[in-house]
Motif scaffolding. Structure first.
Motif, mmCIF file in Angstrom:
data_model
loop_
_atom_site.group_PDB
_atom_site.id
_atom_site.type_symbol
_atom_site.label_atom_id
_atom_site.label_comp_id
_atom_site.label_asym_id
_atom_site.label_seq_id
_atom_site.Cartn_x
_atom_site.Cartn_y
_atom_site.Cartn_z
ATOM 1 N N GLU A 36 14.152 -33.852 3.559
ATOM 2 C CA GLU A 36 15.584 -33.617 3.338
ATOM 3 C C GLU A 36 16.401 -34.127 4.526
ATOM 4 O O GLU A 36 17.463 -34.724 4.343
ATOM 5 C CB GLU A 36 15.853 -32.132 3.104
ATOM 6 N N ILE A 37 15.917 -33.884 5.729
ATOM 7 C CA ILE A 37 16.601 -34.406 6.921
ATOM 8 C C ILE A 37 16.630 -35.924 6.858
ATOM 9 O O ILE A 37 17.668 -36.552 7.104
ATOM 10 C CB ILE A 37 15.911 -33.925 8.216
ATOM 11 N N GLU A 38 15.506 -36.514 6.510
ATOM 12 C CA GLU A 38 15.444 -37.972 6.424
ATOM 13 C C GLU A 38 16.411 -38.505 5.374
ATOM 14 O O GLU A 38 17.065 -39.530 5.597
ATOM 15 C CB GLU A 38 14.012 -38.426 6.116
ATOM 16 N N ALA A 39 16.516 -37.839 4.253
ATOM 17 C CA ALA A 39 17.428 -38.294 3.197
ATOM 18 C C ALA A 39 18.880 -38.271 3.684
ATOM 19 O O ALA A 39 19.675 -39.138 3.311
ATOM 20 C CB ALA A 39 17.265 -37.425 1.956
ATOM 21 N N ARG A 40 19.209 -37.310 4.537
ATOM 22 C CA ARG A 40 20.569 -37.236 5.084
ATOM 23 C C ARG A 40 20.792 -38.260 6.184
ATOM 24 O O ARG A 40 21.868 -38.822 6.314
ATOM 25 C CB ARG A 40 20.833 -35.846 5.680
ATOM 26 N N LEU A 41 19.770 -38.485 6.985
ATOM 27 C CA LEU A 41 19.951 -39.225 8.227
ATOM 28 C C LEU A 41 19.547 -40.690 8.176
ATOM 29 O O LEU A 41 20.281 -41.557 8.652
ATOM 30 C CB LEU A 41 19.145 -38.517 9.331
ATOM 31 N N LEU A 42 18.390 -40.978 7.636
ATOM 32 C CA LEU A 42 17.826 -42.322 7.762
ATOM 33 C C LEU A 42 18.649 -43.425 7.102
ATOM 34 O O LEU A 42 18.695 -44.532 7.640
ATOM 35 C CB LEU A 42 16.383 -42.340 7.276
ATOM 36 N N PRO A 43 19.333 -43.180 5.984
ATOM 37 C CA PRO A 43 20.144 -44.265 5.425
ATOM 38 C C PRO A 43 21.232 -44.754 6.392
ATOM 39 O O PRO A 43 21.666 -45.894 6.314
ATOM 40 C CB PRO A 43 20.759 -43.658 4.165
ATOM 41 N N GLY A 44 21.654 -43.919 7.320
ATOM 42 C CA GLY A 44 22.693 -44.298 8.267
ATOM 43 C C GLY A 44 22.170 -44.960 9.529
ATOM 44 O O GLY A 44 22.955 -45.389 10.382
ATOM 45 N N ILE A 45 20.855 -45.061 9.679
ATOM 46 C CA ILE A 45 20.284 -45.700 10.866
ATOM 47 C C ILE A 45 20.273 -47.210 10.645
ATOM 48 O O ILE A 45 19.715 -47.691 9.660
ATOM 49 C CB ILE A 45 18.851 -45.175 11.154
ATOM 50 N N ASP A 46 20.921 -47.930 11.546
ATOM 51 C CA ASP A 46 21.006 -49.387 11.421
ATOM 52 C C ASP A 46 19.654 -50.069 11.593
ATOM 53 O O ASP A 46 19.378 -51.070 10.953
ATOM 54 C CB ASP A 46 21.989 -49.959 12.445
ATOM 55 N N ASP A 47 18.824 -49.523 12.462
ATOM 56 C CA ASP A 47 17.519 -50.121 12.746
ATOM 57 C C ASP A 47 16.481 -49.556 11.772
ATOM 58 O O ASP A 47 16.009 -48.430 11.925
ATOM 59 C CB ASP A 47 17.121 -49.837 14.192
ATOM 60 N N VAL A 48 16.148 -50.343 10.761
ATOM 61 C CA VAL A 48 15.206 -49.904 9.726
ATOM 62 C C VAL A 48 13.858 -49.529 10.342
ATOM 63 O O VAL A 48 13.222 -48.564 9.930
ATOM 64 C CB VAL A 48 15.041 -51.002 8.649
ATOM 65 N N GLU A 49 13.428 -50.287 11.335
ATOM 66 C CA GLU A 49 12.153 -50.006 12.008
ATOM 67 C C GLU A 49 12.137 -48.578 12.579
ATOM 68 O O GLU A 49 11.150 -47.861 12.447
ATOM 69 C CB GLU A 49 11.908 -51.035 13.121
ATOM 70 N N THR A 50 13.215 -48.174 13.207
ATOM 71 C CA THR A 50 13.316 -46.826 13.773
ATOM 72 C C THR A 50 13.188 -45.774 12.679
ATOM 73 O O THR A 50 12.475 -44.787 12.836
ATOM 74 C CB THR A 50 14.643 -46.654 14.532
ATOM 75 N N GLY A 51 13.868 -45.981 11.568
ATOM 76 C CA GLY A 51 13.794 -45.028 10.466
ATOM 77 C C GLY A 51 12.402 -44.936 9.866
ATOM 78 O O GLY A 51 11.901 -43.843 9.600
ATOM 79 N N MET A 52 11.775 -46.080 9.662
ATOM 80 C CA MET A 52 10.422 -46.082 9.079
ATOM 81 C C MET A 52 9.409 -45.472 10.054
ATOM 82 O O MET A 52 8.493 -44.764 9.633
ATOM 83 C CB MET A 52 10.035 -47.499 8.694
ATOM 84 N N ARG A 53 9.592 -45.733 11.326
ATOM 85 C CA ARG A 53 8.700 -45.156 12.342
ATOM 86 C C ARG A 53 8.871 -43.631 12.378
ATOM 87 O O ARG A 53 7.896 -42.890 12.470
ATOM 88 C CB ARG A 53 8.990 -45.782 13.702
ATOM 89 N N ALA A 54 10.121 -43.162 12.284
ATOM 90 C CA ALA A 54 10.378 -41.717 12.279
ATOM 91 C C ALA A 54 9.689 -41.062 11.080
ATOM 92 O O ALA A 54 9.063 -40.008 11.216
ATOM 93 C CB ALA A 54 11.888 -41.452 12.247
#
Length: 162
Positions: A34-52
């Motif tokens: 749920e946190i990822e659904a709120r946060l990760l779409p707004g991260i410009d660096d896709v690599e950072t989001g996928m790593r998280a």
């Protein structure tokens, strides 16, 4: 990071965190997603989001190894270690390796009673940091927090030896 048990609460047998009211520790995975659904779409660096995302799921599984085979647990531990290295491979590279491992001839899940950790008898049941700690932090810190959680989990495991 520690929690205390209030009357009527119980710790997770695998990670030691206080269980959610009326639930089990697996509910924490849904909270992380749920946190990822709120946060990760707004991260410009896709690599950072996928790593998280990788750190969140892999670290949770390392702290709850009863559902996985010994080989799968070792694979996760190695993958987290590589992703935490000073010069980690691209996350897509690791994802292809994980997919190849999971789709290969080896089993990654095991059939056992809930919480059965006979295949990892010396694995910790108390951790320096758990999913509960991650969930308790501000969403804006999520990517850094799951990386810290992964690092601390490896440190806890490294205290055991190979």
């Amino acid at each position: 990071m520690s929690e205390h048990l209030d009357e009527g609460t119980a710790p997770c047998s695998e990670c030691g965190a206080v269980l959610p009211a009326g639930g089990d520790c697996w509910d924490r995975v849904h909270e992380l997603l749920e946190i990822e659904a709120r946060l990760l779409p707004g991260i410009d660096d896709v690599e950072t989001g996928m790593r998280a995302h990788y750190f969140a799921i892999a670290t949770y599984q390392l702290q709850h190894p009863s559902r996985l085979t010994t080989a799968a647990v070792a694979q996760l531990r190695d993958g987290v270690r590589r992703m935490l290295a000073s010069d980690p491979p691209p996350i897509d590279h690791l994802r292809r390796q994980v997919r190849g491992f999971a789709e290969g001839p080896r089993r990654v899940t095991r059939r056992a009673s809930a919480g059965d950790r006979a295949h990892v008898p010396h694995w910790p049941t108390r951790w320096t940091m758990t999913a509960t700690d991650v969930i308790g932090r501000p969403d804006a810190e999520y990517a850094d927090t799951v990386g810290d959680w992964a690092r601390r989990t490896l440190d806890d495991l490294d205290g055991l030896g190979p």
